[in-house]
Design a protein around this motif. Structure first.
Motif, PDB file in Angstrom:
ATOM      1  N   GLU A 165     -19.148  51.474 -49.997  1.00 54.35           N
ATOM      2  CA  GLU A 165     -18.758  52.877 -50.117  1.00 54.35           C
ATOM      3  C   GLU A 165     -19.279  53.691 -48.934  1.00 54.35           C
ATOM      4  O   GLU A 165     -18.603  54.607 -48.452  1.00 54.35           O
ATOM      5  N   ALA A 166     -20.453  53.373 -48.474  1.00 52.88           N
ATOM      6  CA  ALA A 166     -20.989  54.082 -47.298  1.00 52.88           C
ATOM      7  C   ALA A 166     -20.096  53.867 -46.087  1.00 52.88           C
ATOM      8  O   ALA A 166     -19.840  54.803 -45.293  1.00 52.88           O
ATOM      9  N   ALA A 167     -19.591  52.649 -45.926  1.00 53.16           N
ATOM     10  CA  ALA A 167     -18.689  52.370 -44.809  1.00 53.16           C
ATOM     11  C   ALA A 167     -17.397  53.159 -44.923  1.00 53.16           C
ATOM     12  O   ALA A 167     -16.846  53.634 -43.915  1.00 53.16           O
ATOM     13  N   THR A 168     -16.871  53.320 -46.147  1.00 52.72           N
ATOM     14  CA  THR A 168     -15.630  54.091 -46.312  1.00 52.72           C
ATOM     15  C   THR A 168     -15.860  55.569 -46.024  1.00 52.72           C
ATOM     16  O   THR A 168     -14.980  56.243 -45.478  1.00 52.72           O
ATOM     17  N   PHE A 169     -17.026  56.119 -46.405  1.00 49.50           N
ATOM     18  CA  PHE A 169     -17.338  57.501 -46.057  1.00 49.50           C
ATOM     19  C   PHE A 169     -17.365  57.680 -44.541  1.00 49.50           C
ATOM     20  O   PHE A 169     -16.857  58.670 -43.999  1.00 49.50           O
TER      21      PHE A 169
ATOM     22  N   ASN B 271     -14.819  60.165 -42.366  1.00 47.17           N
ATOM     23  CA  ASN B 271     -15.357  61.400 -41.800  1.00 47.17           C
ATOM     24  C   ASN B 271     -15.925  61.241 -40.394  1.00 47.17           C
ATOM     25  O   ASN B 271     -16.228  62.244 -39.735  1.00 47.17           O
ATOM     26  N   GLY B 272     -16.108  60.033 -39.921  1.00 47.95           N
ATOM     27  CA  GLY B 272     -16.557  59.822 -38.541  1.00 47.95           C
ATOM     28  C   GLY B 272     -17.911  60.421 -38.247  1.00 47.95           C
ATOM     29  O   GLY B 272     -18.894  60.156 -38.945  1.00 47.95           O
ATOM     30  N   ARG B 273     -17.960  61.281 -37.240  1.00 44.75           N
ATOM     31  CA  ARG B 273     -19.239  61.855 -36.815  1.00 44.75           C
ATOM     32  C   ARG B 273     -19.772  62.908 -37.766  1.00 44.75           C
ATOM     33  O   ARG B 273     -20.895  63.388 -37.603  1.00 44.75           O
ATOM     34  N   SER B 274     -18.981  63.294 -38.762  1.00 44.98           N
ATOM     35  CA  SER B 274     -19.440  64.300 -39.725  1.00 44.98           C
ATOM     36  C   SER B 274     -20.269  63.678 -40.839  1.00 44.98           C
ATOM     37  O   SER B 274     -20.688  64.375 -41.773  1.00 44.98           O
ATOM     38  N   VAL B 275     -20.515  62.365 -40.756  1.00 44.79           N
ATOM     39  CA  VAL B 275     -21.285  61.667 -41.792  1.00 44.79           C
ATOM     40  C   VAL B 275     -22.267  60.724 -41.127  1.00 44.79           C
ATOM     41  O   VAL B 275     -21.929  60.029 -40.165  1.00 44.79           O
ATOM     42  N   ASP B 276     -23.507  60.730 -41.643  1.00 43.82           N
ATOM     43  CA  ASP B 276     -24.522  59.767 -41.221  1.00 43.82           C
ATOM     44  C   ASP B 276     -24.785  58.811 -42.375  1.00 43.82           C
ATOM     45  O   ASP B 276     -24.920  59.243 -43.538  1.00 43.82           O
ATOM     46  N   ILE B 277     -24.830  57.524 -42.055  1.00 40.13           N
ATOM     47  CA  ILE B 277     -25.155  56.524 -43.073  1.00 40.13           C
ATOM     48  C   ILE B 277     -26.260  55.635 -42.538  1.00 40.13           C
ATOM     49  O   ILE B 277     -26.350  55.406 -41.336  1.00 40.13           O
TER      50      ILE B 277
ATOM     51  N   TRP C 279     -27.554  52.050 -49.755  1.00 45.25           N
ATOM     52  CA  TRP C 279     -27.393  52.815 -48.522  1.00 45.25           C
ATOM     53  C   TRP C 279     -27.413  54.294 -48.856  1.00 45.25           C
ATOM     54  O   TRP C 279     -27.104  54.702 -49.976  1.00 45.25           O
ATOM     55  N   SER C 280     -27.745  55.085 -47.870  1.00 45.17           N
ATOM     56  CA  SER C 280     -27.744  56.537 -48.027  1.00 45.17           C
ATOM     57  C   SER C 280     -26.634  57.140 -47.180  1.00 45.17           C
ATOM     58  O   SER C 280     -26.333  56.660 -46.080  1.00 45.17           O
ATOM     59  N   VAL C 281     -26.029  58.200 -47.702  1.00 50.21           N
ATOM     60  CA  VAL C 281     -24.947  58.908 -47.018  1.00 50.21           C
ATOM     61  C   VAL C 281     -25.320  60.381 -46.948  1.00 50.21           C
ATOM     62  O   VAL C 281     -25.716  60.977 -47.958  1.00 50.21           O
TER      63      VAL C 281
END
Length: 315
Positions: A221-225, A229-235, A244-246
């Motif tokens: 799920e972290a990979a799909t986020f 969203n690209g650069r708008s999301v840090d995982i 994992w944390s999102v």
């Protein structure tokens, strides 16, 4: 498989059963005549002693009328009445002609007969109200001993209180509820999987203006986020290496549910309280099939009954 049961109470093994039953019936009638005669004599004696205290010699019992349930079959015509159609003979192969002998349905007014009452006459008859009250689970048929009084009773009772109800009392007691919960009416959320036209769910896309707090999820799920969203999301992978944390950053897009009122607030829903169990369909069967299949089963049996086939096993 059909179940064969001998419910004659052992009378089939009795010799001269007709004579035994006849003698028992004659004895019951004799006792009844004797009690009636004694009752009349007692009233006459009391009338001779105190005429002013006697209101009536013959006591009558107030018996409420019963509903007359019946299936209305079209009257078949005699062969001589079809003489004017003789010129049509031989035009079609009767072996391939479809003949409708019965009909059945599950509709917003219950079934075909109750729907026809409302459409043709604008109201339900006493029999129609009884049938719909039974379909909607408001009443049920009872045959046994009442818990409240301990008396033997056969007839209709309220489904919740098990209070005995006379046929003539069903319409004035339940008609208002029946009319409010049958036919084309405001949508009832409990009948359509919770759908409320006044709170129709709609997702509104908004852009966040500051970084959000991180939340835990799986690696997939972290990979799909991140892919969405690209650069708008840090995982990142947590120290435990299990989750994992999102973290949604400023500028990320999210969808927030909102409620809107639909423009269509009415629908032709089935009667409130309709259940396949009322028609005898086992719960395990009803749970394994969809609701439309249950409708088809009920409508098919109704069509068979209207065709004169009261036992589907005859087919």
């Amino acid at each position: 498989q059909p179940i064969w049961a001998d419910l004659n109470g052992g009378m089939g093994c009795m010799a001269d059963i007709g004579g035994v039953v006849g003698k028992a019936r004659q004895e019951i009638q004799r006792k009844s005549r004797l009690l009636k005669t004694l009752s009349r004599e007692a009233v006459l004696d009391r009338a001779a002693q105190r005429p002013e205290a006697v209101v009536s010699v013959v006591a009558t019992q107030d018996a409420a009328p019963l509903a007359k349930h019946s299936h209305h079959f079209p009257a078949p015509r005699h062969y001589t009445q079809l003489e004017h159609l003789r010129h049509l003979q031989g035009m079609v192969n009767l072996d391939k002609v479809v003949v409708v002998t019965g009909y059945g349905e599950v509709s917003s007014y219950g079934n075909a007969e109750t729907r026809w009452e409302m459409e043709a006459y604008g109201e339900f008859s006493l029999e129609g109200c009884i049938e719909l009250a039974w379909i909607m689970g408001l009443i049920k048929h009872f045959n046994g001993t009442l818990k409240a009084t301990g008396a033997m009773y056969v007839g209709w009772v309220d489904a919740k209180t098990e209070e005995p109800i006379r046929d003539v009392d069903v319409k004035p007691r339940y008609e208002e509820f029946i009319l409010a919960h049958t036919g084309i009416r405001l949508i009832e959320p409990e009948l359509v999987n919770g759908y409320d036209p006044n709170k129709r769910t709609l997702l509104r896309e908004i852009q966040i203006e500051h970084d959000m707090e991180p939340f835990e999820t799986t690696a997939d799920e972290a990979a799909t986020f991140k892919a969405r969203n690209g650069r708008s999301v840090d995982i990142w992978e947590n120290a435990s290496s299990v989750s994992w944390s999102v973290k949604l950053l400023k500028g990320a897009l999210i969808h927030v549910p909102m409620a809107l009122q639909a423009s269509r607030l009415v629908a032709a829903l089935i009667p409130t309280g309709w259940s396949p169990a009322i028609y005898g369909i086992p719960d395990d069967v009803a749970k394994q099939v969809d609701t439309v299949t249950c409708f088809a089963l009920v409508a098919t049996v109704e069509a068979l009954v209207r065709s004169g086939i009261t036992d589907p096993y005859e087919l």
